[in-house]
Design a protein around this motif. Sequence first.
Motif, PDB file in Angstrom:
ATOM      1  N   HIS A   1      -2.794  -5.225  -5.076  1.00  0.00           N
ATOM      2  CA  HIS A   1      -1.998  -4.012  -4.907  1.00  0.00           C
ATOM      3  C   HIS A   1      -0.513  -4.350  -5.008  1.00  0.00           C
TER       4      HIS A   1
ATOM      5  N   ALA B   1      -3.684   1.690   0.431  1.00  0.00           N
ATOM      6  CA  ALA B   1      -4.336   0.462   0.881  1.00  0.00           C
ATOM      7  C   ALA B   1      -5.693   0.756   1.504  1.00  0.00           C
TER       8      ALA B   1
ATOM      9  N   TYR C   1      -8.910  -8.319  -1.135  1.00  0.00           N
ATOM     10  CA  TYR C   1      -7.843  -7.340  -1.315  1.00  0.00           C
ATOM     11  C   TYR C   1      -6.514  -8.033  -1.053  1.00  0.00           C
TER      12      TYR C   1
ATOM     13  N   HIS D   1      -2.545  -7.694  -0.771  1.00  0.00           N
ATOM     14  CA  HIS D   1      -1.528  -6.678  -0.506  1.00  0.00           C
ATOM     15  C   HIS D   1      -0.138  -7.288  -0.654  1.00  0.00           C
TER      16      HIS D   1
ATOM     17  N   GLU E   1       0.909  -3.351   7.230  1.00  0.00           N
ATOM     18  CA  GLU E   1       0.355  -4.702   7.169  1.00  0.00           C
ATOM     19  C   GLU E   1      -0.592  -4.972   8.338  1.00  0.00           C
TER      20      GLU E   1
ATOM     21  N   VAL F   1      -3.832  -3.386   7.331  1.00  0.00           N
ATOM     22  CA  VAL F   1      -4.469  -4.162   6.262  1.00  0.00           C
ATOM     23  C   VAL F   1      -5.168  -5.384   6.840  1.00  0.00           C
TER      24      VAL F   1
END
Length: 285
Positions: free
Chosen positions: A70, A84, A96, A98, A131, A134
């Motif tokens: 991402h 997200a 994933y 980020h 964050e 995530v």
Amino acid sequence: MKVFVTGGSGYIGKAVIEALHRHGHTVRALARSEHAAQAVQSLGATAVHGGLGDLAVLNDAAAHTEAVIHLAQAQTGEEDLAAATALQDGIGLGTYVHTGGTWVYGDTDGVADEDAPWNPPAVVAWRRPVEDAVLDRAVRGGRPVIIRAGLVYGGDNRLIDVLFTQPGRKAGAIAYIGDGLQHWALVHVEDLAELYVAALRAKAGSVYAGVGGVNPTARDAAQAVSHGAGLEGRTVSIPLEQARAELGPVADAFALDQQFTPARARDELGWAPTFTDPLAVFARG
């Protein structure tokens, strides 16, 4: 590996797609316009039409790949978190990756690593809840990884070019903020792209500083940029108040004094920056 990339038509995204292909991965990339679609297709990626607000598109694209990177820049923390979440819901147990940034740490008071305390300027303060959410997926079986990139240079050199080089050419000197002794944690776009690829094999919950390990002062960087712009090294100091008026809130980020080490990514992923002289790159223009 099949990888879905957001922001693939952007400055960093193009380098990441090229790096993924070099390592044998197959890439699908989000494209919010026909121009973006043509850009990612020219790099060998398959375009997935949609924008960050098209959560169903993000979820479906992630569900049909093995990893997600991402990179797309959201306008708000809410938009980034929603994207997200859709991507992580779609990828499930896949990796994933980020995108964050080192600016969230504020001044580092010497060389720091990923465990430094946060003290973000307002322009990036919204990143914390995103964050945290995530990384929370790691305790629920997900494989989140965060790369907090330093100030990116090389190639199009977009941010530095737009905010410093282009105005400097018009003014006849490249500006730096204050005394210019604050350090910039720089990373070359091609090195950063390689880190994103390496992060596909990182452990769940990993966080890496995407930095080159060379942290010149803003004044030295401005002088090198000046040579590259044909201005023979001419620079000028501007106060932070003037920088805020001319650059907006990002001025406070460029005024930060930051030094970082890439040791964690080197030790855990075997990633090593190959561009170790950013001032020489700036000076070549």
